[in-house]
Structure formats: structure tokens, C-alpha cells
Scaffold this motif. Structure first.
Motif, PDB file in Angstrom:
ATOM      1  N   PRO A 157      22.471  32.492  27.664  1.00 43.50           N
ATOM      2  CA  PRO A 157      22.967  31.274  28.312  1.00 43.50           C
ATOM      3  C   PRO A 157      22.260  30.021  27.811  1.00 43.50           C
ATOM      4  N   VAL A 158      23.038  28.958  27.661  1.00 37.26           N
ATOM      5  CA  VAL A 158      22.489  27.656  27.273  1.00 37.26           C
ATOM      6  C   VAL A 158      23.050  26.594  28.209  1.00 37.26           C
ATOM      7  N   ALA A 163      25.519  23.505  23.992  1.00 34.02           N
ATOM      8  CA  ALA A 163      26.497  24.504  23.567  1.00 34.02           C
ATOM      9  C   ALA A 163      27.270  24.038  22.333  1.00 34.02           C
ATOM     10  N   LEU A 164      27.292  24.876  21.314  1.00 29.73           N
ATOM     11  CA  LEU A 164      28.123  24.633  20.142  1.00 29.73           C
ATOM     12  C   LEU A 164      29.465  25.317  20.397  1.00 29.73           C
ATOM     13  N   THR A 251      42.885  30.637  25.969  1.00 30.53           N
ATOM     14  CA  THR A 251      41.858  31.624  25.650  1.00 30.53           C
ATOM     15  C   THR A 251      40.503  30.927  25.657  1.00 30.53           C
ATOM     16  N   LEU A 252      39.583  31.471  26.432  1.00 31.56           N
ATOM     17  CA  LEU A 252      38.204  30.992  26.467  1.00 31.56           C
ATOM     18  C   LEU A 252      37.295  32.182  26.271  1.00 31.56           C
ATOM     19  N   ALA A 253      36.346  32.053  25.353  1.00 31.80           N
ATOM     20  CA  ALA A 253      35.384  33.119  25.100  1.00 31.80           C
ATOM     21  C   ALA A 253      33.990  32.509  25.040  1.00 31.80           C
ATOM     22  N   ALA A 254      33.091  33.069  25.834  1.00 30.97           N
ATOM     23  CA  ALA A 254      31.716  32.572  25.875  1.00 30.97           C
ATOM     24  C   ALA A 254      30.875  33.537  26.689  1.00 30.97           C
ATOM     25  N   GLU A 255      29.560  33.389  26.575  1.00 33.60           N
ATOM     26  CA  GLU A 255      28.655  34.089  27.481  1.00 33.60           C
ATOM     27  C   GLU A 255      29.123  33.766  28.905  1.00 33.60           C
ATOM     28  N   PRO A 256      29.131  34.734  29.832  1.00 33.06           N
ATOM     29  CA  PRO A 256      29.796  34.530  31.124  1.00 33.06           C
ATOM     30  C   PRO A 256      29.357  33.303  31.912  1.00 33.06           C
ATOM     31  N   LEU A 257      28.070  33.004  31.955  1.00 28.80           N
ATOM     32  CA  LEU A 257      27.630  31.838  32.712  1.00 28.80           C
ATOM     33  C   LEU A 257      28.145  30.547  32.085  1.00 28.80           C
TER      34      LEU A 257
END
Length: 275
Positions: A157-158, A163-164, A251-257
Motif C-alpha cells: 500500500p502507498v 501512486a503511479l 476496470t480498476l486494478a490495484a492493491e486492495p487498500l
């Protein structure tokens, strides 16, 4: 020891995707010719797209004759099969990059259980190959994601400001203008934005920690079938808005937080832009 059927499916996908990548690279070296436009004059298909998909379809039929096939360049002749499995294929994802000689295109092959509909399918295995860089991304359901033999994990998480974020644009110019408004509203809240023009690679780069997040609207099933599985198996939340599955609407993809932080911001920006 009982064989893992998904591993066997992955080996088929990997073998054919690598060979298809070699064919695409050879055709690129020989010179690329546009065959037609699709949804708009900017949305092109090359003769190589068609040849590579024919190669993949023929190879899969030889290996798995009872499976269905759903490919970008042969939607009208998609086949359902009798096994309950369907191969979802993008023969050259990032065709404009391919046309211009930008080394960011890929072959994407996934196999799913059920119909080729992201809202209902269960992805079993996927492979994305960038033949220029020789990178082979793979994943199987509940068995993790890899780049070659290296396990992949999304970044920890960042803060949103660090976030890039990667994204993509549609081919329709009116849609791109609205997507630009979303981008303008987001770019001041994050570290920076990247746009390489190949959705499957975007998802794989997220899985490899090269991005912190990726979002896009307008993806077709073949654009994300393999890449979404690879990102999810690397620890990403991959979804649409709310409880919807990833798909054409969003569509969204990222670390969950981080995904939980980004989703309401992007939803608001979409609404404001009229998307």
C-alpha cells in the motif's frame, strides 16, 4: 500425484503464446501493412493480427479440440465448444504500437470456464507474452502469478499522492476527450500517470510492481482476460465499480487498500466528465 489441470492448460497457453509472439515479431521485422479499420479510422487491424490469430486458433484446436474459442479478429466465427472451457485470445494487443514499432505489444491467451463474459466466467489460466522484451507473464487460478519463474506481487500500500497510475484511452475521439477530463482531475492527486497502449501489459506491469494502479473504460474480454488473472493472482483487487466484475464498463486494478481509495475518486470524475 494428481496432475493439475490448470497447469496443463497454462502450459498449452504458454507454448502457443510464445510461438505466436515469434510469428508476430517476424512479421513486424518484415514490415507491417494495415488490413482494415474497425470501430474507427484509428482502430486498425493488420494482416499480422489476422495471421497470428489463425495460428493460435489452429494450434489450440489441435491441442484442445472440444474447447470454445473467442478471439478479437474472429468474433463472427467464435465457437462454443463442448467442454465448458473457452479460450479468449488477443493475437496482438497494442496493435498501434505494433504498427509504429513501439516495443509494447503482446500476445494474450486465457482459458476460462463458462461463456466468454467477464461478468460470469471463471478464469483458469492465462499467459501474456511481450516478444520484443522476451517477457512471459503467467498465472493459474489460486496458484499465483509469475514473470518467467519469478513470483509476482503487487506493490505494498502507498499513499494516493505516491501512486503511479496507468490508464488507457478509447479509439473514439469524443470518448478520448472525456477520458482526458478524468485524467486532468486525477493527475494532481497521484504521483504520475502512464499510458502505453496495451491493456494486457498494463495489468501485467501492475502485477510486477511497475505500477501501483491501473484503470480503464471500454476494455473488451480479450483485452483483459489473461492480464486480469495475472494481476489478481499477484494480489491486486481487479473489479468494476462496486460489486461488478471488471469489464467494458470499468476496470480498476490495484492493491486492495489503494483500490478502495481510487474507486470513488474515479467514479466521481467519470460522472463529471459524462462517461
Amino acid at each position: 500425484m494428481t496432475a493439475d489441470p490448470n497447469r496443463e492448460l497454462l502450459e498449452i497457453a504458454r507454448r502457443i503464446a510464445v510461438a505466436a509472439g515469434e510469428l508476430a515479431a517476424a512479421r513486424r521485422a518484415a514490415g507491417v501493412e494495415v488490413a482494415a479499420s474497425k470501430s474507427s479510422p484509428e482502430d486498425v487491424v493488420t494482416f499480422a493480427d489476422r495471421e497470428v490469430e489463425q495460428f493460435i486458433r489452429r494450434s489450440l484446436a489441435e491441442a484442445r479440440p472440444n474447447d470454445g474459442f473467442f478471439g478479437e479478429e474472429s468474433i463472427d466465427s467464435a465457437s462454443a465448444g463442448t467442454s465448458g472451457l473457452t479460450w479468449v485470445v488477443d493475437p496482438i494487443d497494442g496493435t498501434v504500437n505494433y504498427l509504429y514499432g513501439i516495443p509494447a505489444y503482446n500476445i494474450s491467451i486465457a482459458v476460462v470456464e463458462g461463456e466468454p463474459d467477464p461478468q460470469t466466467w471463471r478464469p483458469l489460466a492465462g499467459c501474456v507474452v511481450n516478444p520484443v522484451l522476451g517477457e512471459v507473464f503467467t498465472a493459474t487460478d489460486a496458484r499465483g502469478a509469475h514473470l518467467g519463474t519469478k513470483p509476482l506481487h503487487v506493490n505494498p500500500p502507498v499513499d494516493l499522492s505516491q501512486a503511479l497510475v496507468a490508464t488507457g484511452f478509447g479509439y473514439n475521439s469524443d470518448v478520448r476527450v472525456k477520458q482526458g477530463l478524468v485524467l486532468a482531475g486525477l493527475i494532481g492527486q497521484v504521483r504520475d500517470i502512464r499510458r502505453i497502449g496495451a491493456a494486457a501489459l498494463d495489468l501485467c506491469y501492475l502485477a510486477a510492481g511497475r505500477y501501483d494502479a491501473y484503470y480503464e473504460r471500454g476494455l473488451n474480454p480479450w483485452d483483459h482476460a489473461a492480464g486480469a488473472l495475472i494481476a489478481a493472482e499477484a494480489g491486486a483487487r481487479v473489479s468494476g465499480f462496486g460489486q461488478a466484475a471488471a469489464g467494458r464498463d470499468f476496470t480498476l486494478a490495484a492493491e486492495p487498500l489503494l483500490a478502495a481509495l481510487l474507486e470513488p475518486i474515479i467514479r466521481t470524475l467519470f460522472d463529471e466528465a459524462g462517461l
